[in-house]
Structures are given as C-alpha cells and as structure tokens.
Design a protein around this motif. Structure first.
Motif, PDB file in Angstrom:
ATOM      1  N   SER C 298      -9.805 -10.551   6.883  1.00 18.55           N
ATOM      2  CA  SER C 298     -10.473 -11.468   6.162  1.00 18.55           C
ATOM      3  C   SER C 298      -9.820 -11.650   4.445  1.00 18.55           C
ATOM      4  CB  SER C 298     -11.883 -10.682   5.873  1.00 18.55           C
ATOM      5  OG  SER C 298     -11.676  -9.406   5.569  1.00 18.55           O
ATOM      6  N   LYS C 299      -8.795 -10.650   4.127  1.00 20.02           N
ATOM      7  CA  LYS C 299      -8.344 -10.482   2.958  1.00 20.02           C
ATOM      8  C   LYS C 299      -6.935 -10.173   2.964  1.00 20.02           C
ATOM      9  CE  LYS C 299      -9.901  -8.185  -1.330  1.00 20.02           C
ATOM     10  NZ  LYS C 299     -10.711  -7.054  -1.698  1.00 20.02           N
ATOM     11  N   VAL C 300      -6.004 -10.873   2.210  1.00 19.60           N
ATOM     12  CA  VAL C 300      -4.600 -10.642   1.972  1.00 19.60           C
ATOM     13  C   VAL C 300      -4.321 -10.441   0.632  1.00 19.60           C
ATOM     14  CG1 VAL C 300      -2.191 -11.818   2.120  1.00 19.60           C
ATOM     15  CG2 VAL C 300      -4.023 -12.294   3.958  1.00 19.60           C
ATOM     16  N   LEU C 301      -3.564  -9.334   0.211  1.00 17.63           N
ATOM     17  CA  LEU C 301      -2.933  -8.910  -1.154  1.00 17.63           C
ATOM     18  C   LEU C 301      -1.290  -8.899  -1.075  1.00 17.63           C
ATOM     19  CD1 LEU C 301      -3.888  -8.232  -3.841  1.00 17.63           C
ATOM     20  CD2 LEU C 301      -3.832  -5.839  -3.166  1.00 17.63           C
ATOM     21  N   VAL C 302      -0.766  -9.840  -1.970  1.00 22.87           N
ATOM     22  CA  VAL C 302       0.610  -9.947  -2.150  1.00 22.87           C
ATOM     23  C   VAL C 302       0.768  -9.144  -3.252  1.00 22.87           C
ATOM     24  CG1 VAL C 302       2.614 -11.128  -2.500  1.00 22.87           C
ATOM     25  CG2 VAL C 302       0.809 -12.099  -1.191  1.00 22.87           C
ATOM     26  N   VAL C 303       1.975  -8.061  -3.096  1.00 16.98           N
ATOM     27  CA  VAL C 303       2.169  -7.109  -4.358  1.00 16.98           C
ATOM     28  C   VAL C 303       3.604  -7.477  -4.676  1.00 16.98           C
ATOM     29  CG1 VAL C 303       2.502  -4.758  -4.802  1.00 16.98           C
ATOM     30  CG2 VAL C 303       0.515  -5.538  -3.390  1.00 16.98           C
ATOM     31  N   GLU C 304       3.803  -7.532  -5.853  1.00 12.62           N
ATOM     32  CA  GLU C 304       5.277  -7.627  -6.076  1.00 12.62           C
ATOM     33  C   GLU C 304       5.633  -7.109  -7.509  1.00 12.62           C
ATOM     34  OE1 GLU C 304       6.907 -11.792  -5.690  1.00 12.62           O
ATOM     35  OE2 GLU C 304       4.928 -12.539  -5.142  1.00 12.62           O
ATOM     36  N   MET C 305       6.850  -6.903  -7.652  1.00 15.89           N
ATOM     37  CA  MET C 305       7.396  -6.474  -9.113  1.00 15.89           C
ATOM     38  C   MET C 305       7.865  -7.839  -9.798  1.00 15.89           C
ATOM     39  SD  MET C 305       9.070  -3.242  -7.595  1.00 15.89           S
ATOM     40  CE  MET C 305      10.557  -2.991  -8.441  1.00 15.89           C
ATOM     41  N   LEU C 318      -0.728 -19.343   4.131  1.00 14.87           N
ATOM     42  CA  LEU C 318      -2.002 -18.973   4.631  1.00 14.87           C
ATOM     43  C   LEU C 318      -3.070 -19.616   3.725  1.00 14.87           C
ATOM     44  CD1 LEU C 318      -1.622 -15.222   4.921  1.00 14.87           C
ATOM     45  CD2 LEU C 318      -1.503 -16.761   6.631  1.00 14.87           C
ATOM     46  N   GLY C 319      -2.981 -20.638   2.769  1.00  9.36           N
ATOM     47  CA  GLY C 319      -3.817 -21.175   2.114  1.00  9.36           C
ATOM     48  C   GLY C 319      -4.003 -20.376   0.648  1.00  9.36           C
ATOM     49  N   GLU C 320      -4.869 -21.133  -0.378  1.00 10.36           N
ATOM     50  CA  GLU C 320      -4.903 -20.327  -1.543  1.00 10.36           C
ATOM     51  C   GLU C 320      -6.236 -19.235  -1.562  1.00 10.36           C
ATOM     52  OE1 GLU C 320      -3.962 -20.926  -4.857  1.00 10.36           O
ATOM     53  OE2 GLU C 320      -2.197 -22.579  -3.883  1.00 10.36           O
ATOM     54  N   GLU C 321      -7.256 -19.649  -0.860  1.00  9.66           N
ATOM     55  CA  GLU C 321      -8.537 -18.915  -0.918  1.00  9.66           C
ATOM     56  C   GLU C 321      -8.262 -17.401  -0.648  1.00  9.66           C
ATOM     57  OE1 GLU C 321      -8.502 -21.255   1.810  1.00  9.66           O
ATOM     58  OE2 GLU C 321      -8.145 -22.527  -0.040  1.00  9.66           O
ATOM     59  N   LYS C 322      -7.845 -17.086   0.665  1.00  6.27           N
ATOM     60  CA  LYS C 322      -7.689 -15.954   1.129  1.00  6.27           C
ATOM     61  C   LYS C 322      -6.728 -14.951   0.357  1.00  6.27           C
ATOM     62  CE  LYS C 322      -8.269 -15.452   5.916  1.00  6.27           C
ATOM     63  NZ  LYS C 322      -7.894 -15.755   7.078  1.00  6.27           N
ATOM     64  N   VAL C 323      -5.654 -15.427  -0.230  1.00  2.82           N
ATOM     65  CA  VAL C 323      -4.644 -14.656  -0.680  1.00  2.82           C
ATOM     66  C   VAL C 323      -4.616 -14.082  -2.351  1.00  2.82           C
ATOM     67  CG1 VAL C 323      -1.998 -14.554  -1.165  1.00  2.82           C
ATOM     68  CG2 VAL C 323      -3.369 -15.881   0.869  1.00  2.82           C
ATOM     69  N   GLY C 324      -4.822 -13.036  -2.422  1.00  3.11           N
ATOM     70  CA  GLY C 324      -4.870 -12.305  -3.811  1.00  3.11           C
ATOM     71  C   GLY C 324      -3.629 -11.747  -4.250  1.00  3.11           C
ATOM     72  N   PHE C 325      -3.494 -11.379  -5.499  1.00  2.00           N
ATOM     73  CA  PHE C 325      -2.092 -11.324  -6.150  1.00  2.00           C
ATOM     74  C   PHE C 325      -2.344  -9.798  -6.955  1.00  2.00           C
ATOM     75  CE2 PHE C 325       1.263 -11.214  -9.213  1.00  2.00           C
ATOM     76  CZ  PHE C 325       2.321 -11.051  -8.387  1.00  2.00           C
ATOM     77  N   TYR C 326      -1.370  -8.822  -6.902  1.00  2.00           N
ATOM     78  CA  TYR C 326      -1.191  -7.849  -7.843  1.00  2.00           C
ATOM     79  C   TYR C 326       0.427  -7.702  -8.034  1.00  2.00           C
ATOM     80  CZ  TYR C 326      -0.791  -3.304  -9.672  1.00  2.00           C
ATOM     81  OH  TYR C 326      -0.173  -2.214 -10.344  1.00  2.00           O
TER      82      TYR C 326
END
Lengths: 249, 180, 344
Positions: C298-305, C318-326
C-alpha cells in the motif's frame, strides 16, 4: 626484337589503399599518407602497426591506410596510443594528428606522453589552422594571419603567439627523436620520408617518444591556388617554423 | 551486543592501526564488523579518527555519530568527541597527554598513562596498543588474545613489530587489571 | 564464517576483485574518496604482470583505457564524481565503438567540487546517458565490501559479454569502509582475439571508428546498439528482504539499502510488515519485479542520498501516488528514525 628491362617507376604502396581521395585539391594529407605508407612497407611492419586517427580532416585516415586503426576523441590520440602500446609493446603504434588536435585541445596528453617518454610515434601535420571546421585559428596560426576567427589577422594582444612545439619538446629527456619537414617540394618530401622512417625506427629500437611535424598546405582555407598555398608554406610557415632535425638520441 | 566506537588522536599515533586491529579482533570472534577512517581533507590539520562497529547483528551505516565507546589519545580529540559520547557509554583516554579534568558524570571513565607506559617499553608509538590492551580489560569489547592474534594480519612484511606490539597490548591489560 | 575472509576496504576490494577477474590494465588520476584504489592497483598490477599508469587527468585516464580495451586488455579506470564527469566523452566513444571496460565511480557530494563524503547524486548521469548520444551502460550498485569485489568481477564479465562499458556505482562510504570479504578468482572466456587491434598480420585490417557521416550508416549503428541494449535488459538483478508479505516497501540501493535493511529488521521485531527492494542493476532497472511487488503493497518509500533521482524511475514504474521519498544531500546519511517516521 630487343629485350627491354622494364622497372616500374611508380607503384602504389601495399599499405596505401587504391581508393579515391576525399581530401581537397592541393591538400598535403594525401602526400603525407603516402609517405607513411611507403615507410611502413619499407620497414616491413604493416602486419604489426596500429594507427590512431585524430578528429579533424584525417579522421578517416583508415580509409587510406591498410592497417589496424582506430579513431580517438578530439586531442586524445596520445593517451589512446599509450593504452595500446602498453598492452602490446611489441607492436608499432603511431598517431596522426593536426595542429588543433595535438596542440590545442590535446596539449595535456601530448606533453605528458612526451614526458613519460612513451615509446610511440606522432605524425603531426601543421597547416596553421583548423581545416575541417572551416579554417579557424589554431595554436600554429601565424601573427597577422587571417582565419575565420581572426578576421583582422592574429594579434599578439588578443590571441597571443603561435607555438613552436619543437622548442618545447626538445627539452624533455624522454623525447628521442624530433624533426620537422615541409610539403613544399619533392626534395623536401623525400626529407619528410627520411624523418618518418627514423621516427618509426626509433620506436622499433625502443628508444622512446618520437614526433615528426610536417608543414602542409591547405589551399581551401588559405584561400589560395594549390601552388600558391605551397609557396605560402615555404615563404611564411617554414620561416616561422624552420624545418630540420631537432633531436636524435 | 553492539559497540559503536570512535578511536581518535593525532596523525602518527597509530589511530587507524588501532581501529583496524580492534575490527580484526571482532571479526575473528565471529562478530559483524565495520571500520571507516576519517579521510581526505579531514585528515589534514593533524587529527585522525576512525569509526568501528562491532555487533552481533548486521551493520547498516558504518558511520558512528554517537559512540558507545570513545578511545582518545590526545586532548584535541577529547574536546571534539566527548560531547558526542552516548549517556552510559565509556571513555578510555590517554592521561599522559590529557590533563584536563573530565566533568561528564553520565559515562564511565578510564584513564591510562599510555605514553609513559609505552616509553617504559621503549617507544611512545606503542601508546595505541597500551590503550587497546587496557580497553580489553575494562570493557571486554574484544579479548586481549584476539587482539594479539590479529597483529600479524596488519604487520605483513613488518613482522619484527609483532613482538613489541604484543608486549604493549599485554602491558596495557596488566596496568588496567592491577589498577582496579 | 570462512577463515579466508580478510578485513579490507571497499576501494581495495574493487582492486583485488578486478585483478582476480583478469584486469591487467589500469589508468587513474588522484581523487578522494577513491585514492586507496589507485594506490592498490599501482602496487598490485606489476605483481601480476599488468600495466598501471597514473594519468595526467581523468581525460587521459579514460582514453588510455579506451586504447587498452581496443588492444584487447581487461581494462579499468576508477574515479569519483567530478572525475567521472570528465570521462563522459570517452565513455560515449566506447559505447559507440562497442568496447568493453569497467568504470568505477566512488560517488562524492556535488554539484561541482562538492565534498568528499559519500553521496548518490550521480544516478542520472550513470543510468540516463551521462555523455552524448543514444547509449546505455550497465550499472551495478554494490552495498557492502564483498559486493564491491563481486560486482567489479561481474562488471568485467558483462562488459566483455556485451562489448559495452559497465559502471560500478558506489559511494564514498562503501569505498572507505572496511568489512570482511573473501575475494576469489573469477574466470571467464572472452573472444577478444577475434576483434582486438594487434596488427593485421595474416588477416584483414581491423578498425574501431566513431564517425559515421552518412545518416543511414549512423542510424544503422544506432539500431544495432539499441537491439543490444534490449538484450542487456536480461541482466536485471535485484535483492529482496522480507517482501513476501510486505505492506510497505522500501526501495534503496548502495549505502541507503544497508540503512533500510536495518529499519526493516527493527520494524519486523515490532511486527510491522515492512520489506526492502534493492536494485542491483540500476540500468537495466529491475522493472518487472518492482511492478509486481508494487501492486501488493500500500506504500512505497524510496530512500536516496540525493534530492531524488532513482525515485523518478520508481514513480515511472509504479505511478506517482503510491511512492514517497526521503533523501539526504551533500554527503549526509539517511537517518533510521526518519525512515521509520515516514513509514508509519
């Protein structure tokens, strides 16, 4: 009938392909290609020679020279040649570069390849300008010379001085052979051939870095008839860049 | 078990050597280990430090922000890192070069006159091993014998230094034991 | 635990891995945080009869590699972000000439001179072209010292398999850190005698060219290259951690994947259904598997430096809605607690 012993006076070198040239009428590249091909034949090294073409008019030198060849990014042939020669030290590796490729964008590679005494040969054709892109100023453009980018003539205050690379390179201990010829007369072309042969021999003997500069006419960009252009090389370019052997270890 | 360690001191005090030895010892004891030195511009200006993590579980970031254990060989490093030492953590420091009184009350503090002890053994350069030897007694992060066993890994081609380093590790350990 | 594991830095592991995969030519130029690697090659290559050159610039280094590769050597250069920028022109040439080489980028903070801490700001450059023209590199992203060696070896294999430059994309933390690793001999057959430049004795001359003036010639080359890039998509590789029943999915590579793995483990200890998807090949991106997993969570979080580079690929898939970013920038590391907060 009387038997005549006929000896051919002209033969195409094995290393030179029998194809139409793309070079302009009166250009020196064709002559220099032939000189290089004759030397490779005479030294019997066609099967073990690898050539590197520059970016510039000679970029498709492989069309004429029937040996293993590759192109290199603009100015980088000495670095590419270093890579090849270090991997295959038993082969003969040379670059063929113009004044823009070697002395402007490729100056860093040239100097450091010479400082390392890299056992390669550079055939440097100097026509005082950028030929392929339409006759812009090069490091070898003479003071006062009009080019596409020095429409008022090269001025000391604006564009600085032309570069005599023989003076620079002759002081480096890793440099084994340096000579400069001029495509101005068959007699001079025979000298160029002697220089090119010595340069390759220097590499074959493992003596180190060798470079032969060849002053060459570019009638199209000099806006001159072929003969006039050759005369200009003799009377102007060769006066500023005197031909001769500069170093021999 | 998880120890996050910073070893810090002057360049030339064998900081990275000490950090690597500690890491090696953790490795042969079957722990997960990482070690990352300060590098590049950070190395300039005379101080050196390295971050070591020894853990029974997988280690994510090798960088230690707030150590559980701080090993310092000079005063400059003490000032820099002591505020970052975690509450309840431990400090082992070189009292030969640090005269400053340590005011934190929420951490364990062990002082070792490392340079003096090293000099008694013939060379101040062994101060790093004196400290590690003492640490092996005080905190048991790794065993003394593990440290000694790993010296040859770090002294390839310099085997003649194994013996003096071994003596220094033992001397530091004995100092801590007898002081208690 | 295997007794043949040694404590070695990521930079040195790349070097030893390369040598054990037959690398016999290295040219490089000093730049932090990868200097130990250049020094390692300077020491080790002569021991195995290889060639080490400290070049006068990254431009020279990559062009020496270009020449060595054309001569058939297993050749490598390594650098860090600003140096890799300087190499882009020759990388484009190598892609066009179909020459194999391994290029290792130990990324640092940017833009410009930036700093020397580890960062992931070169993802776009590595995976989307970097240099000029339509070309692709296979990009491998290690996340521990063992993988620094293993993926360098794999990079050589793939480079020769596809006759294409391959990049190992790591960061300063991975280059500098020491971890236990076991570096084994890695053998593979290559067909370089059939294409390398070694003199035309007894055969037709060979040529590596870059200029194709007639439009139809250059389009022909590009069509062939694109076909090869399609084949290269077979090499999609990834790793999964607790994904079977995951309800929230972390996506991260390299050092970030290490941090995310710990977050997943800590979350699982509390009964939270979190998982990690870690791409190993950043190009080709492991799209199909990510798409499958993306449907189930239900939730995707991408973590990058970085400010968010790989996240663009994940959102594309995966489309815009589901994908969060940190993300953290400038060489800062992602913080476990922050990831945790964004997941719950």
């Amino acid at each position: 009938m009387e038997k005549i012993d006929m000896k051919p006076l002209y033969r195409i070198p094995q290393t030179l392909r029998y194809v139409p040239t793309h070079y302009c009428p009166g250009c020196g590249h064709g002559i220099l290609h032939r000189v290089v091909a004759e030397v490779i034949d005479e030294l019997g090294i066609r099967g073990k020679t690898i050539g590197i073409a520059p970016v510039g008019c000679a970029v498709i030198a492989y069309k004429y020279l029937d040996i293993d060849m590759m192109e290199a990014p603009h100015g980088r042939p000495p670095a590419v040649a270093t890579g090849i020669k270090r991997v295959r030290p038993e082969k003969i590796v040379f670059t063929y570069q113009g004044d823009g490729d070697l002395l402007a964008i490729g100056m860093g590679e040239l100097i450091h390849t010479a400082l390392r005494g890299e056992n390669i040969t550079i055939i440097f054709i100097n026509n005082s300008l950028y030929g392929m892109t339409g006759g812009q100023m090069a490091p070898t453009t003479l003071l006062g010379q009009i080019t596409a980018t020095t429409p008022y003539g090269r001025r000391i205050k604006e564009e600085g001085y032309p570069l005599d690379i023989m003076k620079t390179l002759s002081q480096f201990p890793g440099v084994a052979y340096l000579a400069r010829g001029a495509i101005t007369h068959p007699r001079e072309v025979r000298k160029i051939k002697r220089y090119v042969k010595k340069a390759f021999q220097c590499q074959m003997e493992g003596k180190g870095f060798s470079l032969v500069e060849v002053l060459s006419p570019c009638p199209i960009n000099l806006r001159k008839e072929p003969l006039e252009a050759m005369k200009w090389v003799e009377e102007n370019l060769a006066k500023n860049f005197p031909p001769g052997e500069y170093k021999e270890l | 078990m998880r120890e996050e360690i910073i070893v810090a001191g002057f360049g030339g005090q064998g900081i990275l050597f000490a950090g690597k030895l500690l890491t090696w010892a953790g490795l042969i004891e079957g722990k997960k280990v990482t070690c990352i030195p300060s590098y590049g511009a950070e190395m300039r200006g005379g101080t050196a430090n390295c971050h070591v993590i020894i853990s029974t579980q997988e280690i994510s970031s090798p960088v230690v922000d707030n150590p559980t254990l701080l090993i310092v060989l000079n005063e400059q490093s003490l000032e820099k890192f002591l505020p970052r030492l975690r509450e309840g953590g431990a400090l082992v420091y070189n009292s030969s070069l640090i005269e400053k009184e340590i005011t934190r009350k929420d951490v364990e503090i062990f002082s070792v006159p490392a340079n003096e002890l090293a000099e008694e053994l013939g060379h101040t350069l062994l101060a790093n091993m004196i400290i590690l030897g003492a640490l092996a007694y005080y905190k048991k992060v790794v065993e003394l014998e593990s440290l000694i066993k790993c010296l040859p890994n770090l002294l390839v081609g310099k085997e003649k230094f194994i013996e003096p380093n071994t003596r220094a590790l033992r001397r530091g350990y004995e100092f801590a034991r007898d002081k208690r | 635990m295997s007794s043949s594991r040694i404590l070695i830095s990521g930079n040195e592991a790349v070097g030893e891995g390369a040598i054990k995969a037959g690398c016999r030519f290295y040219a490089g130029y000093p730049i932090t945080p990868q200097n130990e690697l250049t020094a390692y090659m300077a020491k080790r290559l002569p021991e195995v009869g290889g060639v080490f050159i400290q070049a006068e610039s990254e431009l020279a280094a990559i062009n020496m590699v270009l020449g060595a590769s054309a001569a058939g050597a297993r050749a490598m250069t390594t650098s860090s972000s600003p140096g890799i920028s300087l190499m882009q022109e020759a990388i484009s040439y190598m892609a066009g000439m179909e020459l194999p080489a391994v290029i290792v980028n130990i990324m640092r903070g940017g833009p410009g001179l930036g700093n020397i801490a580890g960062a992931q700001g070169d993802y776009f450059q590595a995976t989307k072209g970097g240099g000029h023209g339509d070309y692709r590199l296979i990009v491998l992203a290690p996340s521990c010292v063992q993988e620094m060696a293993d993926f360098t070896q794999k990079a050589f294999y793939l480079a020769f398999k596809y006759k294409n430059p391959v990049m190992v994309l790591a960061d300063g933390y991975l280059g500098q850190m020491m971890e236990p690793a076991e570096i084994k001999e890695f053998n593979f057959e290559d067909d370089s005698p059939s294409w390398r430049l070694d003199g035309a004795e007894g055969r037709e001359p060979r040529l590596f060219r870059s200029l194709y003036l007639p439009v139809e010639d250059l389009e022909g080359l590009n069509i062939r290259l694109q076909k090869k890039y399609t084949e290269m998509r077979r090499e999609e590789t990834w790793r999964e951690y607790y994904t079977e029943d995951a309800e929230a999915l972390l996506v991260a590579y390299g050092t970030c994947a290490r941090v995310c793995r710990e977050v997943v483990r800590l979350g699982r200890e509390e009964g939270r259904k979190w998982g990690l998807f870690q791409p190993i090949t950043l190009w080709p991106y492991p799209e199909r598997r990510l798409k499958e997993l993306g449907r189930k969570v239900s939730k995707v979080l991408v973590v990058e430096m970085s400010s968010g580079q790989m996240v663009e690929d994940v959102r594309r898939i995966l489309g815009e809605e589901k994908v969060g970013f940190y993300g953290r920038m400038g060489g800062a590391l992602p913080v476990k607690e922050e990831i945790w907060k964004k997941l719950i």
